[in-house]
Design a protein around this motif. Structure first.
Motif, PDB file in Angstrom:
ATOM      1  N   VAL A 296       0.850  -1.184   0.000  1.00  0.00           N
ATOM      2  CA  VAL A 296       0.000   0.000   0.000  1.00  0.00           C
ATOM      3  C   VAL A 296       0.891   1.241   0.000  1.00  0.00           C
ATOM      4  CG1 VAL A 296      -1.767   1.291   1.249  1.00  0.00           C
ATOM      5  CG2 VAL A 296      -1.771  -1.197   1.312  1.00  0.00           C
ATOM      6  N   THR A 297       0.738   2.082  -0.995  1.00  0.00           N
ATOM      7  CA  THR A 297       1.434   3.375  -0.967  1.00  0.00           C
ATOM      8  C   THR A 297       0.397   4.468  -0.999  1.00  0.00           C
ATOM      9  OG1 THR A 297       1.648   3.208  -3.346  1.00  0.00           O
ATOM     10  CG2 THR A 297       3.602   2.738  -2.064  1.00  0.00           C
ATOM     11  N   ARG A 298       0.630   5.540  -0.257  1.00  0.00           N
ATOM     12  CA  ARG A 298      -0.339   6.627  -0.230  1.00  0.00           C
ATOM     13  C   ARG A 298       0.314   7.889   0.308  1.00  0.00           C
ATOM     14  NH1 ARG A 298      -2.288   7.219   5.002  1.00  0.00           N
ATOM     15  NH2 ARG A 298      -1.651   5.577   6.406  1.00  0.00           N
ATOM     16  N   GLY A 299      -0.401   8.975   0.154  1.00  0.00           N
ATOM     17  CA  GLY A 299       0.070  10.239   0.713  1.00  0.00           C
ATOM     18  C   GLY A 299       0.532  11.191  -0.355  1.00  0.00           C
ATOM     19  N   LEU A 300       0.064  12.431  -0.249  1.00  0.00           N
ATOM     20  CA  LEU A 300       0.423  13.426  -1.246  1.00  0.00           C
ATOM     21  C   LEU A 300       1.737  14.087  -0.846  1.00  0.00           C
ATOM     22  CD1 LEU A 300      -1.229  13.989  -3.717  1.00  0.00           C
ATOM     23  CD2 LEU A 300      -2.070  16.070  -2.634  1.00  0.00           C
ATOM     24  N   LEU A 301       1.809  14.548   0.384  1.00  0.00           N
ATOM     25  CA  LEU A 301       3.036  15.189   0.848  1.00  0.00           C
ATOM     26  C   LEU A 301       3.896  14.183   1.591  1.00  0.00           C
ATOM     27  CD1 LEU A 301       1.629  18.622   2.024  1.00  0.00           C
ATOM     28  CD2 LEU A 301       2.806  18.063  -0.095  1.00  0.00           C
ATOM     29  N   THR A 302       3.324  13.624   2.667  1.00  0.00           N
ATOM     30  CA  THR A 302       4.014  12.552   3.365  1.00  0.00           C
ATOM     31  C   THR A 302       3.683  11.250   2.665  1.00  0.00           C
ATOM     32  OG1 THR A 302       3.867  13.675   5.472  1.00  0.00           O
ATOM     33  CG2 THR A 302       4.175  11.312   5.526  1.00  0.00           C
ATOM     34  N   ARG A 303       4.683  10.539   2.226  1.00  0.00           N
ATOM     35  CA  ARG A 303       4.427   9.283   1.526  1.00  0.00           C
ATOM     36  C   ARG A 303       4.585   8.131   2.496  1.00  0.00           C
ATOM     37  NH1 ARG A 303       4.757   8.750  -4.495  1.00  0.00           N
ATOM     38  NH2 ARG A 303       3.677   6.955  -3.683  1.00  0.00           N
ATOM     39  N   ARG A 304       3.627   7.237   2.464  1.00  0.00           N
ATOM     40  CA  ARG A 304       3.741   6.048   3.304  1.00  0.00           C
ATOM     41  C   ARG A 304       3.653   4.833   2.428  1.00  0.00           C
ATOM     42  NH1 ARG A 304       0.978   5.356   9.005  1.00  0.00           N
ATOM     43  NH2 ARG A 304       2.052   3.415   8.659  1.00  0.00           N
ATOM     44  N   ALA A 305       4.515   3.886   2.688  1.00  0.00           N
ATOM     45  CA  ALA A 305       4.439   2.618   1.978  1.00  0.00           C
ATOM     46  C   ALA A 305       4.393   1.511   3.009  1.00  0.00           C
ATOM     47  CB  ALA A 305       5.645   2.451   1.068  1.00  0.00           C
ATOM     48  N   THR A 306       3.370   0.679   2.950  1.00  0.00           N
ATOM     49  CA  THR A 306       3.214  -0.408   3.900  1.00  0.00           C
ATOM     50  C   THR A 306       3.196  -1.723   3.142  1.00  0.00           C
ATOM     51  OG1 THR A 306       1.750   1.079   5.056  1.00  0.00           O
ATOM     52  CG2 THR A 306       1.902  -1.142   5.895  1.00  0.00           C
ATOM     53  N   THR A 307       3.840  -2.698   3.700  1.00  0.00           N
ATOM     54  CA  THR A 307       3.864  -4.003   3.062  1.00  0.00           C
ATOM     55  C   THR A 307       3.280  -5.036   4.011  1.00  0.00           C
ATOM     56  OG1 THR A 307       5.872  -3.320   1.967  1.00  0.00           O
ATOM     57  CG2 THR A 307       5.322  -5.632   1.848  1.00  0.00           C
ATOM     58  N   ILE A 308       2.360  -5.831   3.515  1.00  0.00           N
ATOM     59  CA  ILE A 308       1.728  -6.869   4.325  1.00  0.00           C
ATOM     60  C   ILE A 308       1.951  -8.208   3.642  1.00  0.00           C
ATOM     61  CG2 ILE A 308      -0.456  -7.741   5.212  1.00  0.00           C
ATOM     62  CD1 ILE A 308      -1.474  -4.843   5.097  1.00  0.00           C
ATOM     63  N   GLU A 309       2.428  -9.165   4.408  1.00  0.00           N
ATOM     64  CA  GLU A 309       2.624 -10.489   3.833  1.00  0.00           C
ATOM     65  C   GLU A 309       1.290 -11.203   3.666  1.00  0.00           C
ATOM     66  OE1 GLU A 309       6.401 -12.972   4.743  1.00  0.00           O
ATOM     67  OE2 GLU A 309       5.778 -11.950   6.566  1.00  0.00           O
ATOM     68  N   GLU A 310       1.066 -11.749   2.500  1.00  0.00           N
ATOM     69  CA  GLU A 310      -0.234 -12.371   2.249  1.00  0.00           C
ATOM     70  C   GLU A 310      -0.437 -13.645   3.057  1.00  0.00           C
ATOM     71  OE1 GLU A 310      -0.249 -12.416  -2.133  1.00  0.00           O
ATOM     72  OE2 GLU A 310      -2.269 -11.628  -1.906  1.00  0.00           O
ATOM     73  N   ARG A 311       0.671 -14.322   3.379  1.00  0.00           N
ATOM     74  CA  ARG A 311       0.478 -15.571   4.122  1.00  0.00           C
ATOM     75  C   ARG A 311       0.031 -15.307   5.550  1.00  0.00           C
ATOM     76  NH1 ARG A 311       5.266 -17.280   7.026  1.00  0.00           N
ATOM     77  NH2 ARG A 311       6.819 -15.639   6.885  1.00  0.00           N
ATOM     78  N   ARG A 312       0.122 -14.058   5.988  1.00  0.00           N
ATOM     79  CA  ARG A 312      -0.366 -13.729   7.327  1.00  0.00           C
ATOM     80  C   ARG A 312      -1.774 -13.171   7.308  1.00  0.00           C
ATOM     81  NH1 ARG A 312       3.815 -14.625  10.448  1.00  0.00           N
ATOM     82  NH2 ARG A 312       5.888 -14.201   9.604  1.00  0.00           N
ATOM     83  N   ARG A 347      -6.385   2.849  10.657  1.00  0.00           N
ATOM     84  CA  ARG A 347      -6.309   1.475  11.137  1.00  0.00           C
ATOM     85  C   ARG A 347      -4.875   1.009  11.249  1.00  0.00           C
ATOM     86  NH1 ARG A 347     -10.247   0.379  13.563  1.00  0.00           N
ATOM     87  NH2 ARG A 347     -10.394  -1.815  13.102  1.00  0.00           N
ATOM     88  N   GLY A 348      -4.021   1.817  11.829  1.00  0.00           N
ATOM     89  CA  GLY A 348      -2.633   1.423  11.960  1.00  0.00           C
ATOM     90  C   GLY A 348      -2.042   1.187  10.587  1.00  0.00           C
ATOM     91  N   GLY A 349      -1.308   0.136  10.441  1.00  0.00           N
ATOM     92  CA  GLY A 349      -0.715  -0.134   9.139  1.00  0.00           C
ATOM     93  C   GLY A 349      -1.527  -1.096   8.309  1.00  0.00           C
ATOM     94  N   SER A 350      -2.731  -1.435   8.783  1.00  0.00           N
ATOM     95  CA  SER A 350      -3.451  -2.506   8.102  1.00  0.00           C
ATOM     96  C   SER A 350      -4.468  -1.991   7.094  1.00  0.00           C
ATOM     97  CB  SER A 350      -4.146  -3.392   9.141  1.00  0.00           C
ATOM     98  OG  SER A 350      -5.039  -2.625   9.911  1.00  0.00           O
ATOM     99  N   MET A 351      -4.462  -0.687   6.824  1.00  0.00           N
ATOM    100  CA  MET A 351      -5.446  -0.147   5.891  1.00  0.00           C
ATOM    101  C   MET A 351      -5.213  -0.676   4.473  1.00  0.00           C
ATOM    102  SD  MET A 351      -5.920   3.629   4.473  1.00  0.00           S
ATOM    103  CE  MET A 351      -5.050   3.120   3.017  1.00  0.00           C
ATOM    104  N   LEU A 352      -6.286  -1.105   3.848  1.00  0.00           N
ATOM    105  CA  LEU A 352      -6.172  -1.584   2.474  1.00  0.00           C
ATOM    106  C   LEU A 352      -6.808  -0.624   1.482  1.00  0.00           C
ATOM    107  CD1 LEU A 352      -6.868  -5.413   2.675  1.00  0.00           C
ATOM    108  CD2 LEU A 352      -4.696  -4.270   2.353  1.00  0.00           C
TER     109      LEU A 352
END
Lengths: 546, 165
Positions: A296-312, A347-352
């Motif tokens: 998940v990448t998002r943010g216009l000014l502040t960029r956030r990239a979150t990675t979630i393992e699918e097996r979890r 939702r913390g880092g779990s936003m999809l």
């Protein structure tokens, strides 16, 4: 970045071997003072406005404090080092109190890469490594503030994509020309192993005003202004526009005053929420990588990239706060192990998926679930099954409806009685009681809506439960993610023949409830959800014997 | 009608647990009574003596009811059972609950004896799974049973592979 030196075993940046202790980017020495100054901005601004006229020593202390924090922040660069060995990730930090954080690599569950505006200008990124611990102590989180953007991206690949290529040497990843190398793509490009599941659409901005995130902004601005006023010793009456507005405002009737305040607040919160939405979720992208991660990448000014393992991944949650529900919007988050779902809109880092059309949320959820690898569980979703996200839910029946009303009025009516008694004793005026009485229909509506939300289903290997009115949540949990059942019955529930079934899980909120469902139905759900587990404990009874 | 219901788990807890629960409840009430007595003795704010005595009597009555009835009610409800496949417990009195966890998802098995439990030669067994929500707790077992249960669960849990999430 650095061109790869042929034949040398160097990484992309300055060239340490993979197990060497590495340092943060020296460019953070520039970032940190600015950050501290921004944080101290209200105090400094107040100082500026007050000038030297007041002459107290307090301002000097403020300045000294800011100076010290800047100094300590800069020291951090010299004291923080990290290394990644084949088995561990280690971070050493602290000046007087040296601390070594060690995390086994197979426990790394998420890698968050955040870069604020300043970070982006200087090409930096902050990396946060999430491990399996479900606690919220930030102290024990592995945080690297900040690495160069390329290094951060490399680190993510190194930690999460344990494909043979990524596992070999870092040297390989410097060969950015080769398409097969695991170098992460620059923002916006699409790599071979990457599929896009969702992307921000301009039309979604219409959900911005309904997220109410602007309320926080109102609070922050209020705090800022009040601090500015107090630190700067400003007399608001002396500021012309403020005085004029106040005179105009106090000339109105009470009803008009209230209406004006409400209107101003609504407009302000609406605008702030929309702005917040655009800033937080602009450039949003949800992608799946062939190595089995969601990104998940998002943010216009502040960029956030979150990675979630699918097996979890054990399921998804669709949230519909009341306002968002009114405009058919919803947000989507992941239910994964080792990532406790945080609070609030993100939702913390779990936003999809940020607040978006409900249909879109369901579609994305389906895409996410349909590929989640089921090691031991049900087959991936295929078309003919009823989909857990859109399948009709089984309502909980009249007893549950009655219980919603008794519980709602069980709180409201005693308050009414107490207020009336107090009024009879002559303490407060009557209007609190009148207000409370006028709110009775609202309570009834709330109870009815809470009942309408209640529902559950078991389709294609997923347990689905929905509840709540102010925030309606629909949780879709894979049955093999359920690691135990609890059947709870209070005295009143026993009399009504109801039970609350709780599915405990290692993922997300740790437990999800099916509330006030008939006992037989609860047992049917549990039996069907985990075949064979309950069988030895069931009996066919003519009547319920408790 | 022919609906399946949960049958109670097979085993009751030890009978001694009744005394243990009573003692634990009594200790709590004793602290409250002691506080009331201290207030009575040290009081100089002019609360009439009769009010103190009524307060004490009321506390004593409620305490007596709680200390005698609660353990008996609890003893009737609290039950447990462990099969090779699952752990099953029933607990509570006003709010009752049944917990079932598959042995294959067990993370840890702890046995613990508090000072008061030592006095009654009792022990409790706590079974945790990977979920932070609610470990399964079997209280008021006699020591041998607790040890047997721990050994049995540990052996069964080891037989399954994976990280049980």
């Amino acid at each position: 970045m650095s061109g790869s030196v042929s034949g040398s075993m160097t990484g992309p940046v300055s060239g340490p071997a993979p197990t060497d202790w590495r340092r943060l980017s020296p460019r953070m020495l520039l970032v940190h003072p600015v950050q501290e100054v921004v944080r101290a901005a209200p105090a400094l601004l107040g100082l500026l406005v007050a000038g030297t006229s007041s002459g107290g020593k307090g301002h000097l202390w403020t300045l000294a404090g800011v100076g010290l924090t800047v100094l300590f922040g800069m020291l951090r660069w010299f004291t923080t080092t990290y290394r990644i060995s084949p088995e561990h990730v280690q971070v050493r930090r602290g000046l007087l109190n040296r601390k070594v954080l060690t995390v086994p690599r197979d426990r790394v569950r998420t890698v968050d890469v955040t870069s604020h505006v300043l970070h982006r200008v200087l090409g930096l990124a902050r990396v946060e490594v999430g491990t399996g611990t479900s606690d919220r102590r930030h102290d024990s989180r592995l945080k690297l503030d900040a690495l160069s953007a390329a290094e951060a991206a490399n680190l993510r690949v190194e930690l999460l994509h344990r494909s043979p290529a990524a596992q070999s040497t870092v040297a390989q990843s410097s060969a950015a020309q080769s398409p097969a190398s695991p170098v992460p793509p620059p923002a916006g490009s699409t790599l071979a192993g990457e599929t896009e599941l969702a992307r921000m659409r301009p039309g979604w901005v219409r959900f911005g005003p309904f997220t109410m995130s602007g309320l926080v902004t109102v609070g922050v601005v209020g705090g800022f202004v009040s601090r500015l006023v107090s630190e700067g010793n400003i007399d608001l009456d002396r500021v012309g526009p403020v005085r004029e507005t106040w005179r105009w405002f106090s000339a109105m009737s009470l009803a008009l005053e209230i209406a004006t305040v409400v209107l101003v607040l609504v407009v302000f919160v609406g605008v702030a929420s929309t702005l917040g939405y655009v800033l937080a979720y602009g450039n949003f992208r949800l992608t799946r990588h062939a190595e089995g991660t969601l990104h998940v990448t998002r943010g216009l000014l502040t960029r956030r990239a979150t990675t979630i393992e699918e097996r979890r991944l054990r399921g998804v949650e669709v949230d519909e706060p009341l306002l968002l529900r009114a405009v058919r919007g919803a947000r989507l988050s992941a239910v994964t192990t080792g990532l406790r779902s945080g609070q609030g809109g993100q939702r913390g880092g779990s936003m999809l998926l940020p607040p978006a059309p409900r249909v879109e949320a369901a579609a994305v959820a389906r895409l996410v679930l349909s590929h989640a690898p089921g090691a031991t569980g049900p087959a991936p979703l295929t078309a003919p099954f009823p989909e857990p996200l859109t399948a009709p839910l089984i309502p909980h029946g009249p007893a549950a409806l009655r219980r919603r009303f008794t519980r709602a009025f069980g709180v409201h009516v005693p308050i009414l009685v107490a207020l009336l008694l107090l009024w009879a004793l002559g303490e407060p005026p009557l209007w609190p009681w009148l207000t409370a009485a006028a709110l009775l229909p609202v309570t009834a509506l709330l109870a009815a809506d809470r009942y309408r939300s209640l529902g559950h289903a078991l389709t294609s290997g997923y347990l689905v439960t929905r509840w709540g009115s102010l925030v309606r949540r629909r949780v879709v949990l894979r049955c093999d993610g359920v690691i135990g059942w609890t059947v709870e019955r209070s005295f009143f529930q026993r009399r009504a023949g109801l039970a609350t079934l709780t599915a405990t899980t290692a993922a997300g909120g740790q437990s999800y409830q099916v509330r006030d469902v008939e006992l037989a139905e609860a047992l049917r759900l549990a039996t069907a959800g985990t075949p064979g587990l309950l069988d030895p404990f069931l009996q066919r009874a003519g009547s319920v014997s408790q | 009608m022919d609906v399946p219901t949960l049958r109670p788990p097979r085993h009751r807890v030890s009978r001694t647990a009744i005394w243990y629960w009573a003692a634990r409840a009594a200790l709590g009430w004793l602290i409250l009574l002691a506080a009331q007595v201290i207030w009575l003795v040290a009081d100089d704010a002019g609360v009439p003596l009769s009010a103190h005595v009524i307060g004490l009597a009321a506390t004593a009555v409620v305490a007596a009811a709680h200390v005698t009835l609660m353990p008996l009610w609890r003893y009737r409800v609290h039950r447990w059972e462990a099969t090779p496949a699952a752990v099953f417990t029933q607990s509570g009195w006003f709010r009752q609950e049944w917990r079932i966890a598959p042995v294959s998802r067990i993370q840890t098995v702890d046995s613990e004896r508090g000072p008061l439990e030592q006095l009654f030669r009792l022990a409790n067994v706590t079974v945790t799974t990977a979920s932070a929500a609610g470990p399964i707790k079997v209280g008021g077992l006699d020591r041998d049973t607790a040890q047997r249960l721990v050994a049995e669960l540990t052996a069964n849990a080891q037989a399954t592979a994976g990280d049980a999430t």
